[in-house]
Design an enzyme around this catalytic site. Structure first.
Site, PDB file in Angstrom:
ATOM      1  N   ASP A 211      18.976  63.429 101.764  1.00  0.00           N
ATOM      2  CA  ASP A 211      18.028  64.068 102.675  1.00  0.00           C
ATOM      3  C   ASP A 211      18.726  65.165 103.504  1.00  0.00           C
ATOM      4  O   ASP A 211      19.166  64.937 104.629  1.00  0.00           O
ATOM      5  CB  ASP A 211      17.418  62.983 103.578  1.00  0.00           C
ATOM      6  CG  ASP A 211      16.334  63.525 104.497  1.00  0.00           C
ATOM      7  OD1 ASP A 211      16.130  64.758 104.509  1.00  0.00           O
ATOM      8  OD2 ASP A 211      15.712  62.718 105.202  1.00  0.00           O
TER       9      ASP A 211
ATOM     10  N   SER B 277      17.277  66.225 106.932  1.00  0.00           N
ATOM     11  CA  SER B 277      17.702  65.395 108.071  1.00  0.00           C
ATOM     12  C   SER B 277      19.137  65.704 108.484  1.00  0.00           C
ATOM     13  O   SER B 277      19.423  65.850 109.679  1.00  0.00           O
ATOM     14  CB  SER B 277      17.599  63.909 107.732  1.00  0.00           C
ATOM     15  OG  SER B 277      16.252  63.527 107.669  1.00  0.00           O
TER      16      SER B 277
ATOM     17  N   GLN C  60      17.521  58.668 101.149  1.00  0.00           N
ATOM     18  CA  GLN C  60      18.174  58.981 102.439  1.00  0.00           C
ATOM     19  C   GLN C  60      19.513  59.726 102.295  1.00  0.00           C
ATOM     20  O   GLN C  60      19.777  60.673 103.020  1.00  0.00           O
ATOM     21  CB  GLN C  60      18.416  57.700 103.212  1.00  0.00           C
ATOM     22  CG  GLN C  60      17.624  57.665 104.499  1.00  0.00           C
ATOM     23  CD  GLN C  60      17.658  56.302 105.161  1.00  0.00           C
ATOM     24  OE1 GLN C  60      18.423  55.430 104.771  1.00  0.00           O
ATOM     25  NE2 GLN C  60      16.833  56.146 106.164  1.00  0.00           N
TER      26      GLN C  60
ATOM     27  N   ARG D 198      11.190  61.795 101.931  1.00  0.00           N
ATOM     28  CA  ARG D 198      11.860  61.157 103.077  1.00  0.00           C
ATOM     29  C   ARG D 198      11.752  59.638 102.914  1.00  0.00           C
ATOM     30  O   ARG D 198      11.202  58.944 103.769  1.00  0.00           O
ATOM     31  CB  ARG D 198      11.227  61.622 104.403  1.00  0.00           C
ATOM     32  CG  ARG D 198      11.045  63.124 104.560  1.00  0.00           C
ATOM     33  CD  ARG D 198      12.307  63.924 104.418  1.00  0.00           C
ATOM     34  NE  ARG D 198      13.122  64.049 105.598  1.00  0.00           N
ATOM     35  CZ  ARG D 198      12.877  64.869 106.615  1.00  0.00           C
ATOM     36  NH1 ARG D 198      11.793  65.618 106.629  1.00  0.00           N
ATOM     37  NH2 ARG D 198      13.716  64.950 107.625  1.00  0.00           N
TER      38      ARG D 198
ATOM     39  N   TYR E  82       5.069  62.848 108.127  1.00  0.00           N
ATOM     40  CA  TYR E  82       5.040  64.156 108.798  1.00  0.00           C
ATOM     41  C   TYR E  82       3.821  64.244 109.722  1.00  0.00           C
ATOM     42  O   TYR E  82       2.868  63.485 109.588  1.00  0.00           O
ATOM     43  CB  TYR E  82       4.941  65.282 107.757  1.00  0.00           C
ATOM     44  CG  TYR E  82       6.217  65.518 107.009  1.00  0.00           C
ATOM     45  CD1 TYR E  82       7.287  66.165 107.609  1.00  0.00           C
ATOM     46  CD2 TYR E  82       6.364  65.085 105.699  1.00  0.00           C
ATOM     47  CE1 TYR E  82       8.468  66.383 106.920  1.00  0.00           C
ATOM     48  CE2 TYR E  82       7.546  65.301 104.996  1.00  0.00           C
ATOM     49  CZ  TYR E  82       8.586  65.944 105.617  1.00  0.00           C
ATOM     50  OH  TYR E  82       9.760  66.155 104.942  1.00  0.00           O
TER      51      TYR E  82
HETATM   52  P1  NAD Z   1       9.480  67.977 111.360  1.00  0.00           P
HETATM   53  O1  NAD Z   1      10.692  68.847 111.428  1.00  0.00           O
HETATM   54  O2  NAD Z   1       8.470  68.247 110.306  1.00  0.00           O
HETATM   55  O3  NAD Z   1       8.736  68.039 112.788  1.00  0.00           O
HETATM   56  C1  NAD Z   1       9.447  67.739 113.980  1.00  0.00           C
HETATM   57  C2  NAD Z   1       8.589  66.908 114.888  1.00  0.00           C
HETATM   58  O4  NAD Z   1       7.543  67.714 115.424  1.00  0.00           O
HETATM   59  C3  NAD Z   1       7.893  65.708 114.223  1.00  0.00           C
HETATM   60  O5  NAD Z   1       8.309  64.527 114.856  1.00  0.00           O
HETATM   61  C4  NAD Z   1       6.421  66.002 114.430  1.00  0.00           C
HETATM   62  O6  NAD Z   1       5.652  64.828 114.626  1.00  0.00           O
HETATM   63  C5  NAD Z   1       6.439  66.867 115.658  1.00  0.00           C
HETATM   64  N1  NAD Z   1       5.217  67.660 115.898  1.00  0.00           N
HETATM   65  C6  NAD Z   1       4.438  68.327 115.006  1.00  0.00           C
HETATM   66  N2  NAD Z   1       3.407  68.929 115.650  1.00  0.00           N
HETATM   67  C7  NAD Z   1       3.538  68.636 116.976  1.00  0.00           C
HETATM   68  C8  NAD Z   1       2.806  68.986 118.138  1.00  0.00           C
HETATM   69  N3  NAD Z   1       1.700  69.741 118.070  1.00  0.00           N
HETATM   70  N4  NAD Z   1       3.221  68.520 119.318  1.00  0.00           N
HETATM   71  C9  NAD Z   1       4.349  67.747 119.397  1.00  0.00           C
HETATM   72  N5  NAD Z   1       5.090  67.394 118.344  1.00  0.00           N
HETATM   73  C10 NAD Z   1       4.684  67.830 117.128  1.00  0.00           C
HETATM   74  O7  NAD Z   1       9.893  66.446 111.300  1.00  0.00           O
HETATM   75  P2  NAD Z   1      11.186  65.772 110.689  1.00  0.00           P
HETATM   76  O8  NAD Z   1      12.214  65.652 111.718  1.00  0.00           O
HETATM   77  O9  NAD Z   1      11.521  66.479 109.424  1.00  0.00           O
HETATM   78  O10 NAD Z   1      10.622  64.311 110.351  1.00  0.00           O
HETATM   79  C11 NAD Z   1       9.429  64.169 109.613  1.00  0.00           C
HETATM   80  C12 NAD Z   1       9.149  62.721 109.307  1.00  0.00           C
HETATM   81  O11 NAD Z   1      10.039  62.222 108.332  1.00  0.00           O
HETATM   82  C13 NAD Z   1       9.285  61.788 110.488  1.00  0.00           C
HETATM   83  O12 NAD Z   1       8.284  60.820 110.423  1.00  0.00           O
HETATM   84  C14 NAD Z   1      10.596  61.150 110.277  1.00  0.00           C
HETATM   85  O13 NAD Z   1      10.688  59.905 110.939  1.00  0.00           O
HETATM   86  C15 NAD Z   1      10.551  60.997 108.788  1.00  0.00           C
HETATM   87  N6  NAD Z   1      11.869  60.783 108.211  1.00  0.00           N
HETATM   88  C16 NAD Z   1      12.069  59.682 107.419  1.00  0.00           C
HETATM   89  C17 NAD Z   1      13.299  59.467 106.849  1.00  0.00           C
HETATM   90  C18 NAD Z   1      13.524  58.286 105.977  1.00  0.00           C
HETATM   91  O14 NAD Z   1      12.795  57.327 106.048  1.00  0.00           O
HETATM   92  N7  NAD Z   1      14.485  58.323 105.110  1.00  0.00           N
HETATM   93  C19 NAD Z   1      14.330  60.361 107.071  1.00  0.00           C
HETATM   94  C20 NAD Z   1      14.092  61.472 107.878  1.00  0.00           C
HETATM   95  C21 NAD Z   1      12.854  61.684 108.431  1.00  0.00           C
END
Ligand code: NAD
Length: 389
Positions: free
Chosen positions: A135, A138, A132, A127, A233
């Site tokens: 991804d 996303s 991006q 990520r 994550y």
């Molecule tokens: P994910 O699908 O793994 O999880 C969804 C959300 O659930 C996350 O925000 C996580 O913090 C939350 N979560 C986990 N346990 C929890 C709990 N017990 N209670 C409440 N919430 C809880 O996450 P995702 O959408 O795949 O994103 C993962 C990370 O990747 C994030 O930090 C996101 O910002 C990052 N990301 C970065 C990029 C980039 O920079 N290119 C792109 C996409 C995502």
């Protein structure tokens, strides 16, 4: 260099790996593209559209899988109706790209390694800013977040927006989003567009500003441990933190008309956020949409693929929501795949270059080996489990 696009045979899968527009772009770069007959049908892309874009339509599945250098798919390879596995059709040394669920199904990775396939799992694309455009987690999670809100709005026996009418005033629906990653943030934006009052919660404090910038209130829970792991994550939190979280979120859940849960911890069962007691305390007519249904559910009452009615509360456990928006899901996924292929194909030749951090992270099998340590660990744990049970 020949690229193949497989027809998805999994019943719930309506997406296709490439759309005609992206096929035309690949052909312009000098690549040959074979598309299995009917591959785009359930996403409303006809064989004729692919042919116009320059693809060769191949009706014989065995020929398509067996004669391409790179096979593109959406979901994991399946068993065919005749009992043969799709993987066995690939030629030795071919590249397979798709959502291969390597941490949930490491035995598949083992079989791909045994077949000498270079498998690239879209779930393992880092990520990072450079990755991006590739991804796919996303691009597809965002669709799931959007569709979850539409399901909630269609199920809720109330309006979402505030209305002032001659027959009286309707207050806006209260929506609580649990987990503010990609899906959760899109859910916030969609619920706001429909006029709801939105609150959101996540154990990662870093998302607070993003939540607020979308016009939602961030429900803060101060936890005395690190909640963010490598790559941004979430980490699995301690029992004490889970209890603390539940104390804070209970009242928000019970005051909401709609709760949308999206919480995930990679490689683990989804965390339990909404207990049965909390559901029993919600207002009749309220709706929960649990996007973690396929990973065990964030709500204790969720059943994947079903709508459950419990004490007047509807709990929806949708499966594969991106597939329910197949045109745009396929369009975005196809763009993710073509960006990735630009890294794999240099001067018209296939080059799996492990000095590239994206290829290194996402290529899970090569040269007969599982080359990702997390997948290897998941396989060892699964093998140990099957010996003890
Ligand atoms: P994910 O699908 O793994 O999880 C969804 C959300 O659930 C996350 O925000 C996580 O913090 C939350 N979560 C986990 N346990 C929890 C709990 N017990 N209670 C409440 N919430 C809880 O996450 P995702 O959408 O795949 O994103 C993962 C990370 O990747 C994030 O930090 C996101 O910002 C990052 N990301 C970065 C990029 C980039 O920079 N290119 C792109 C996409 C995502």
């Amino acid at each position: 260099m020949r690229i193949g696009v497989a027809k998805e045979i999994e019943v719930c899968e309506r997406r296709v790996a490439l759309i005609p527009d992206t096929v035309a772009r690949l052909i312009k770069k000098g690549l040959e593209v074979w598309v299995e007959a009917g591959a785009g049908e359930r996403a409303f892309f006809s064989d004729a559209d692919y042919e116009t874009a320059g693809a060769t339509i191949v009706a014989d599945t065995t020929k398509l899988w067996g004669e391409v250098d790179i096979l593109l798919k959406v979901g994991t390879p399946q068993e065919q109706e005749n009992g043969h596995s799709e993987i066995d059709l690939l030629k030795k040394g071919a590249v397979l790209i798709g959502f291969l669920n390597p941490l949930g199904n490491p035995q598949l990775a083992q079989r791909l390694a045994e077949r000498q396939i270079s498998a690239i799992a879209m779930e393992m694309i880092p990520r990072t800013t450079r990755a991006q455009s590739m991804d796919a987690l996303s691009s597809q999670a965002s669709i799931a977040g959007y569709k979850a809100v539409l399901i909630a709005a269609a199920t809720l026996p109330k309006y979402f927006p505030m209305l002032t009418t001659a027959a009286g005033t309707i207050p806006p629906a209260k929506v609580f989003i649990m987990g503010a990653g990609v899906a959760g943030l899109q859910a916030i934006a969609t619920a706001r567009r429909l006029g709801a009052v939105v609150e959101a919660f996540d154990i990662r404090p870093a998302v607070k500003e993003e939540v607020q910038s979308l016009g939602a209130k961030f429900v803060e829970v101060k936890l005395e441990e690190e909640t963010t792991a490598a790559g941004g994550y979430a980490k699995e939190i301690s029992e004490q933190s889970k209890q603390r979280t539940q104390e804070v979120v209970t009242s928000h859940i019970q005051n909401s008309d709609v709760v949308i849960t999206t919480a995930q911890v990679p490689g683990k069962k989804a965390p339990l956020l909404v207990t049965e007691d909390m559901v029993m305390g919600m207002k009749p007519g309220s709706v929960i949409v649990d996007l973690a249904a396929e990973q065990g559910g964030n709500c204790a009452c969720t059943e994947a693929g079903k709508d459950i009615l419990k004490n007047g509360v509807t709990i929806v456990g949708p499966i594969n929501l991106p597939s329910s928006v197949p045109i745009h899901a396929s369009q975005l996924y196809a763009k993710n795949l073509t960006s990735l292929m630009a890294l794999l194909i240099k001067d018209g030749q296939l080059e799996v270059d492990f000095s590239d951090d994206i290829i290194d992270a996402a290529c899970i099998t090569h040269g007969g080996e599982i080359r990702n340590s997390r997948v290897q660990q998941a396989l060892e744990a699964t093998n140990k489990q099957s010996v003890t049970s």
